[in-house]
Design an enzyme around this catalytic site. Structure first.
Site, mmCIF file in Angstrom:
data_model
loop_
_atom_site.group_PDB
_atom_site.id
_atom_site.type_symbol
_atom_site.label_atom_id
_atom_site.label_comp_id
_atom_site.label_asym_id
_atom_site.label_seq_id
_atom_site.Cartn_x
_atom_site.Cartn_y
_atom_site.Cartn_z
ATOM 1 N N HIS A 29 0.867 -1.052 -0.057
ATOM 2 C CA HIS A 29 0.004 -0.186 0.238
ATOM 3 C C HIS A 29 0.892 1.309 -0.103
ATOM 4 O O HIS A 29 1.364 1.772 1.007
ATOM 5 C CB HIS A 29 -0.777 -0.052 1.277
ATOM 6 C CG HIS A 29 -2.046 0.882 1.345
ATOM 7 N ND1 HIS A 29 -3.374 0.651 1.443
ATOM 8 C CD2 HIS A 29 -2.023 2.174 0.987
ATOM 9 C CE1 HIS A 29 -3.987 1.657 1.443
ATOM 10 N NE2 HIS A 29 -3.301 2.698 0.946
ATOM 11 N N HIS A 31 1.429 5.275 -1.475
ATOM 12 C CA HIS A 31 1.191 6.504 -2.491
ATOM 13 C C HIS A 31 2.289 7.101 -2.929
ATOM 14 O O HIS A 31 3.029 7.729 -2.330
ATOM 15 C CB HIS A 31 0.271 7.427 -1.720
ATOM 16 C CG HIS A 31 -0.978 6.856 -1.092
ATOM 17 N ND1 HIS A 31 -2.182 6.858 -1.915
ATOM 18 C CD2 HIS A 31 -0.990 6.240 0.020
ATOM 19 C CE1 HIS A 31 -3.143 6.516 -1.156
ATOM 20 N NE2 HIS A 31 -2.723 5.698 0.097
ATOM 21 N N LYS A 115 -8.666 -0.642 -6.134
ATOM 22 C CA LYS A 115 -8.896 -0.209 -5.086
ATOM 23 C C LYS A 115 -10.541 0.461 -4.844
ATOM 24 O O LYS A 115 -10.687 1.055 -5.802
ATOM 25 C CB LYS A 115 -8.005 1.146 -4.928
ATOM 26 C CG LYS A 115 -7.835 1.814 -3.659
ATOM 27 C CD LYS A 115 -7.588 1.029 -2.503
ATOM 28 C CE LYS A 115 -7.614 1.713 -1.130
ATOM 29 N NZ LYS A 115 -6.570 2.579 -0.962
ATOM 30 N N HIS A 152 -10.763 0.708 1.092
ATOM 31 C CA HIS A 152 -10.613 1.566 2.117
ATOM 32 C C HIS A 152 -11.896 1.433 2.918
ATOM 33 O O HIS A 152 -13.037 1.709 2.527
ATOM 34 C CB HIS A 152 -10.320 2.957 1.638
ATOM 35 C CG HIS A 152 -10.267 4.076 2.685
ATOM 36 N ND1 HIS A 152 -9.088 4.942 2.908
ATOM 37 C CD2 HIS A 152 -11.019 4.553 3.559
ATOM 38 C CE1 HIS A 152 -9.188 5.470 3.703
ATOM 39 N NE2 HIS A 152 -10.461 5.562 4.233
ATOM 40 N N HIS A 190 -5.272 -0.813 5.662
ATOM 41 C CA HIS A 190 -4.688 0.131 6.857
ATOM 42 C C HIS A 190 -5.677 -0.256 8.181
ATOM 43 O O HIS A 190 -6.427 0.466 8.499
ATOM 44 C CB HIS A 190 -4.699 1.366 6.688
ATOM 45 C CG HIS A 190 -5.508 1.944 5.608
ATOM 46 N ND1 HIS A 190 -6.854 1.824 5.632
ATOM 47 C CD2 HIS A 190 -5.437 2.600 4.513
ATOM 48 C CE1 HIS A 190 -7.455 2.464 4.658
ATOM 49 N NE2 HIS A 190 -6.516 3.131 4.077
ATOM 50 N N ASP A 263 1.034 2.470 3.701
ATOM 51 C CA ASP A 263 -0.008 3.771 3.224
ATOM 52 C C ASP A 263 0.892 4.964 3.527
ATOM 53 O O ASP A 263 0.485 6.036 4.048
ATOM 54 C CB ASP A 263 -1.022 3.642 4.293
ATOM 55 C CG ASP A 263 -2.233 4.542 3.799
ATOM 56 O OD1 ASP A 263 -2.128 4.918 2.564
ATOM 57 O OD2 ASP A 263 -3.204 5.019 4.763
HETATM 58 O O1 DOR Z 1 -4.163 9.420 5.236
HETATM 59 C C1 DOR Z 1 -4.467 9.024 4.017
HETATM 60 N N1 DOR Z 1 -3.770 9.454 3.389
HETATM 61 N N2 DOR Z 1 -5.391 7.918 4.138
HETATM 62 C C2 DOR Z 1 -5.922 7.741 2.787
HETATM 63 O O2 DOR Z 1 -6.706 6.898 2.802
HETATM 64 C C3 DOR Z 1 -5.357 8.626 1.471
HETATM 65 C C4 DOR Z 1 -4.076 9.005 2.018
HETATM 66 C C5 DOR Z 1 -3.606 9.856 0.943
HETATM 67 O O3 DOR Z 1 -3.517 9.756 -0.393
HETATM 68 O O4 DOR Z 1 -3.045 11.077 1.114
HETATM 69 ZN ZN ZN Z 2 -3.634 4.872 1.351
#
Ligand code: DOR
Ligand code: ZN
Length: 363
Positions: A29, A31, A115, A152, A190, A263
């Site tokens: 996970h 980003h 997702k 999510h 998460h 995450d």
């Molecule tokens: O805290 C988070 N940030 N939770 C998420 O689900 C998305 C993520 C983000 O993309 O910044």
């Molecule tokens: Zn995430």
């Protein structure tokens, strides 16, 4: 820059070195964002992990296999010299996901999972799914394909208290999805609650749960320790202490249904330190050091490799990675922040002294 270069060991007294050598781990996970942010944060993830499941919540979101293929090309182009990291792309589900494109992308290994963001649940989720019942045909297709859906799991009804949104979603929506699609592979992303890890256990092995480093360290009181702490704010938000303890137990238990999903979610400091700060913790640079510390504290170091490097591969049906990475019991002090586009991104636990360092990676 490699992760090793990003760490400066403090000039502390020598300590006995203990080394853990594990198969290279995967982060299920991540980003990575795009553009300058992608370029800045990718070395941190690629320095720790062999593969990553890349989140599709860009602007605009990655909703088609062509967009996913293009995004993968941009990720590969941003890769630091010498890095050995494989991005595994995902499809952002919407109310209008095209089943034929979903199938094509999966069969051609453009993406490995989809997702499911309930619309409005979190950052860039506005294009997410508004009617989960209407998503049934897509979920049936995924069930047939053996394609995991990554959920999510938070309720979006503003009337539901933010600290109850995970438990509420699990009870009212997740269970319905799982009962309706009894062969569907689901990742509860998460996990932040006792209810989350209990649900994962009761539907395993076709259901798994990812656990972040920060949810193993933070409870909801941490968000207000000595003042408002915007860099600890993420979604799902950290919960009460007994939930954090349940997560630590689950992660270190040796149960194969739990694995790493950091995450890591970078936002510029200016977006975090704001009257309405963005949700997300940038933990890529300190993920393994944080996880291994938890396993050490819980006397579970022999179980770390399965959590980091085996359970996810088995769940996703991927081969295990060949190389290894060393984790060394030696103090290190990660950077406080990473410079990005004239601003910076705060590093989770950046500047703190860690008891563990990352050693050599062999691919
Ligand atoms: O805290 C988070 N940030 N939770 C998420 O689900 C998305 C993520 C983000 O993309 O910044
Ligand atoms: Zn995430």
């Amino acid at each position: 820059m490699t992760v090793t270069e990003l760490f400066t060991p403090p000039a502390a007294a020598e300590q006995p070195v203990e080394k853990l050598v594990i198969r290279r781990p995967d982060d299920m996970h991540v980003h990575l964002r795009d553009g300058a942010m992608l370029k800045a944060v990718l070395p941190a993830t690629a320095g720790q992990f062999a593969r990553g499941i890349i989140m599709p919540n860009l602007t605009p979101p990655v909703t088609t296999s062509d967009m996913a293929a293009d995004y993968r090309t941009r990720v590969l182009k941003a890769m630091p010299e010498g890095a050995e990291f494989t991005p595994l792309m995902t499809c952002y589900l919407t109310d209008r996901t095209d089943p034929d494109d979903l199938i094509r992308g999966f069969e051609e290994k453009i993406w490995y999972a989809a997702k499911l963001y309930p619309a409005g649940a979190t950052t860039n989720s506005a294009h997410g799914v508004t009617d989960i019942d209407a998503l049934s045909p897509i979920l049936e297709t995924m069930e047939r394909l053996g394609m995991p859906v990554l959920i999510h799991g938070e309720a979006t009804d503003p009337a539901v208290d933010i600290f109850d949104r995970e438990a509420y979603f699990l009870e009212n929506t997740m269970v319905k999805i799982l009962e309706r699609h009894q062969g569907l592979k689901v990742v509860v992303e998460h996990c932040t609650t006792e209810q989350g890890v209990a649900l994962v256990r009761s539907y395993a092995p076709r259901v798994a749960g990812t656990i972040t480093p920060h949810h193993l360290y933070l409870n909801r009181t941490s968000l207000f320790q000595g003042g408002l702490r915007p860099h600890f704010y993420c979604l799902p938000v950290a919960k009460r202490e007994h939930h954090r303890l349940a997560l630590r137990k689950a992660a270190t238990s040796g149960e194969t249904c739990f694995f790493i999903g950091t995450d890591t979610a970078p936002h510029l400091r200016t977006a975090k330190e704001s009257a309405c700060g963005s949700a997300g913790v940038f933990c890529a640079l300190t993920a393994l050091q944080s996880y291994v510390q938890v396993f050490d504290e819980e006397n579970a170091l022999p179980r770390f490799e399965a959590f980091a490097s085996e359970n996810a591969a088995r769940f996703y049906g991927l081969p295990l990675n060949d190389g290894t990475i060393e984790l060394i019991r030696k103090p290190s002090r990660p950077l406080v922040s990473l410079p990005v586009a004239d601003v910076d991104v705060a590093v989770f636990r950046g500047g703190e002294e860690f008891g563990w360092s990352i050693g050599e990676t062999r691919v």
